[in-house]
Structure formats: structure tokens, C-alpha cells
Design a protein around this motif. Sequence first.
Motif, short mmCIF file in Angstrom:
data_model
loop_
_atom_site.label_atom_id
_atom_site.label_comp_id
_atom_site.label_asym_id
_atom_site.label_seq_id
_atom_site.Cartn_x
_atom_site.Cartn_y
_atom_site.Cartn_z
N VAL A 256 0.88 -1.29 0.01
CA VAL A 256 0.12 0.00 -0.13
C VAL A 256 0.77 1.38 0.17
N LEU A 257 1.92 1.22 0.77
CA LEU A 257 2.68 2.45 1.00
C LEU A 257 3.56 2.63 -0.40
N ILE A 258 4.05 1.57 -1.06
CA ILE A 258 4.80 1.73 -2.38
C ILE A 258 3.85 2.01 -3.29
N GLY A 259 2.55 1.60 -3.41
CA GLY A 259 1.52 2.45 -4.26
C GLY A 259 1.27 3.51 -4.30
N PHE A 260 1.30 4.11 -2.99
CA PHE A 260 0.97 5.58 -2.90
C PHE A 260 2.06 6.25 -3.21
N ILE A 261 3.48 5.85 -3.12
CA ILE A 261 4.45 6.60 -3.42
C ILE A 261 4.56 6.69 -4.98
N VAL A 262 4.65 5.53 -5.70
CA VAL A 262 4.88 5.58 -7.15
C VAL A 262 3.54 6.15 -7.70
N GLY A 263 2.61 6.04 -7.30
CA GLY A 263 1.27 6.76 -7.73
C GLY A 263 1.72 8.28 -8.04
N ASN B 150 10.57 2.76 7.22
CA ASN B 150 11.37 3.37 5.98
C ASN B 150 10.51 3.99 4.93
N LEU B 151 9.53 3.09 4.47
CA LEU B 151 8.50 3.22 3.28
C LEU B 151 7.54 4.52 4.04
N MET B 152 7.13 4.44 5.28
CA MET B 152 6.34 5.49 5.81
C MET B 152 7.13 6.94 5.79
N TRP B 153 8.24 6.80 6.16
CA TRP B 153 9.18 8.23 5.81
C TRP B 153 9.26 8.55 4.82
N LEU B 154 9.58 7.53 3.74
CA LEU B 154 9.69 7.73 2.37
C LEU B 154 8.13 8.72 1.76
N ALA B 155 7.28 8.01 2.08
CA ALA B 155 6.02 8.51 1.75
C ALA B 155 5.59 9.90 2.14
N GLY B 156 5.93 10.03 3.29
CA GLY B 156 5.78 11.50 4.05
C GLY B 156 6.75 12.24 3.16
N ALA B 157 7.87 12.03 2.98
CA ALA B 157 8.91 12.93 2.29
C ALA B 157 8.42 13.20 1.06
N ARG C 231 -5.37 16.65 -9.95
CA ARG C 231 -6.37 15.46 -9.97
C ARG C 231 -5.65 14.34 -10.59
N MET C 232 -4.50 14.58 -11.54
CA MET C 232 -4.01 12.99 -11.87
C MET C 232 -3.20 12.54 -10.73
N LEU C 233 -2.59 13.46 -9.87
CA LEU C 233 -1.88 13.01 -8.65
C LEU C 233 -2.88 12.08 -7.74
N ILE C 234 -4.10 12.58 -7.51
CA ILE C 234 -4.94 12.06 -6.72
C ILE C 234 -5.49 10.67 -7.38
N VAL C 235 -6.01 10.56 -8.66
CA VAL C 235 -6.49 9.45 -9.22
C VAL C 235 -5.35 8.35 -9.37
N SER C 236 -4.25 8.78 -9.89
CA SER C 236 -3.05 7.90 -9.95
C SER C 236 -2.79 7.17 -8.56
N THR C 237 -2.70 7.97 -7.44
CA THR C 237 -2.28 7.42 -6.29
C THR C 237 -3.62 6.43 -5.75
N LEU C 238 -4.75 6.77 -5.97
CA LEU C 238 -5.79 5.92 -5.47
C LEU C 238 -5.74 4.43 -6.39
N LEU C 239 -5.62 4.70 -7.65
CA LEU C 239 -5.58 3.48 -8.76
C LEU C 239 -4.30 2.60 -8.37
N SER C 240 -3.14 3.25 -7.83
CA SER C 240 -2.00 2.45 -7.49
C SER C 240 -2.07 1.83 -6.28
N VAL C 241 -2.55 2.45 -5.17
CA VAL C 241 -2.87 1.66 -3.85
C VAL C 241 -3.92 0.78 -4.07
#
Length: 278
Positions: A23-30, A138-145, A221-231
Motif C-alpha cells: 500500500v505504501l509503495i503504491g501510494f509513493i509510485v502513484g 522506512n517506506l512510511m518516512w519516504l511516503a511522507g517525504a 487530479r492526476m496525482l490523486i487518481v493515480s495514487t488511488l489506482l496504484s494503492v
Amino acid sequence: MMANFIHVITTYSFMQRAFLAAVLIGFIVGIVGVLMILRGLSLMGDAIGHSVLPGVAMSHLLGLPHAIGAATFGIIASLLIGFITEKTTLKKDTVLGLVFSSFFALGIVMIAQIRTMTDLHHILFGNILTIRQADVENLMWLAGAVLLLVLLFYKELLLTSFDETMATVYGVKTKLIHYLFLFVLTVVIVFAIQLVGVILIVAMMITPAATAYLLTHHMHRMLIVSTLLSVSASMIGVFLSLQLNVSAGSTIVLTSFVIFLITFLLAPKKGWVINLLK
């Protein structure tokens, strides 16, 4: 199936870590994937993804954390691509192919010294079940960063992604933003490799972003949609990998591609079927 999946997730700590990491990686790469395709850096992401292979092999041979070697070689590859592009008349796609294929070949040669196919398989295709608690943190810190950087530099990223010349006129330091993004991209790839491996990392990054691009051209909007789809693809992919007993990285990428195909065919404004009916 769902009951069994819930039972496994709630019972085994390694599956809880794997699911949360996905889930975290999905959020980041989204997020990063959208910026990558808007800036025309899909091939650059592929180049960095392949170029970290010798770094992973070197770390393994020296007994160091894989992230150290991977990040080192990823940054070296990025700088080398930029240097050769600036100092020669070669086109950038030529330089990308030259560097990432050479680094990838070097990685294969170095991995041959390890003399185990298990390590090669995990590097190439990932193994989310080996995620440790420290990796999740580390993924949590990376997602926040990553989220913080996008919020702080949203205007600069927007301008440089759509019109670099205009960004320069407005006084934006385009080269600084470019290399900052390449650094973030390298770090994200290094962390995501453990989930999907070298081979599939770029597919995981660009597919949700490409799907979002079919649905909207507004960057926020792309950032939001991409993140939701990736997660969502990450969660479904982990579920399918458990049921089918296959690599989680493969099922995540395939799930993302299926979502892309459905969007390509049925998107409200740009869907192929919708346009055909019109």
C-alpha cells in the motif's frame, strides 16, 4: 477466498508487513509516476531501474544493505546520462539505452559471482514477503517525504513539467528541480525494487499514472487518481498473489494494466468504445 485472505493477514505478521508495504509503495509510485510521465522521463525511470542492479549485487557481495549499493549506482547512472548527453550530440534515448544496458550487463556479471539463482530471481522480480519492519518504517518516512516535497514544490514541478522555458522565465531553477526529482526517483526505485524487482518497477510506476492521464489533464487530479489506482492495484495484487501463489509484483502490475485497459476502452471522454459509439 476473501475469508482466507483476511485470516492470513490478521494472523501472520509477515503478511501484515507485506500488505502495508504494498500500500505504501503504491501510494509513493502513484505520485512519482505522474511526474515521471508528465516530464517525459519514463525511459529514464527504466534506465535507473536497470542501472541499480550492479549496486544490489555489489552490496550483496560486500555484506552491505542493498539500498546503499542500489542508490549509489542509480545516482551514478543519472549523472552519467546527463554528462554524456550534454557533452555529445547523441540523442537522449540513445544515451539511456547505452547506459542502462551496460549497467544491467555489469549487474548480471556481478550476480554470477553470487552463484545462486534465488538472489537473482528476488532482485529481478522482487519478494515482498521478505519485507522487514524496518523496511515498512522506512517506506512510511519516504511516503511522507515525497508528499511533503510535492506540496512544497508543486508550482515549480507544475511549471517545469509542462513548459520548462516558461518556468525559466519565471525564475524557476529548472536544473535543480530536475536533479532533485531524479534523486527522489532513484530513492523510490531502490525501495520499490524489493516489491516488484528490477524488471517490473517502471511498469508499476507508469501504468496508474497513464490511466489517470486518460481521465484528467489537471496535475493535481492526476496525482490523486493515480495514487488511488496504484494503492488499489497494490491491494488487489497482494490478494491475488496469495490466492494464486505467484509473485506479488507480477499480479500488481497485471492488475494495474487491466485497470488501464478498462479505462482506455470505457473512459467517459476518451474511451475508445465511447468514442466509437459517438
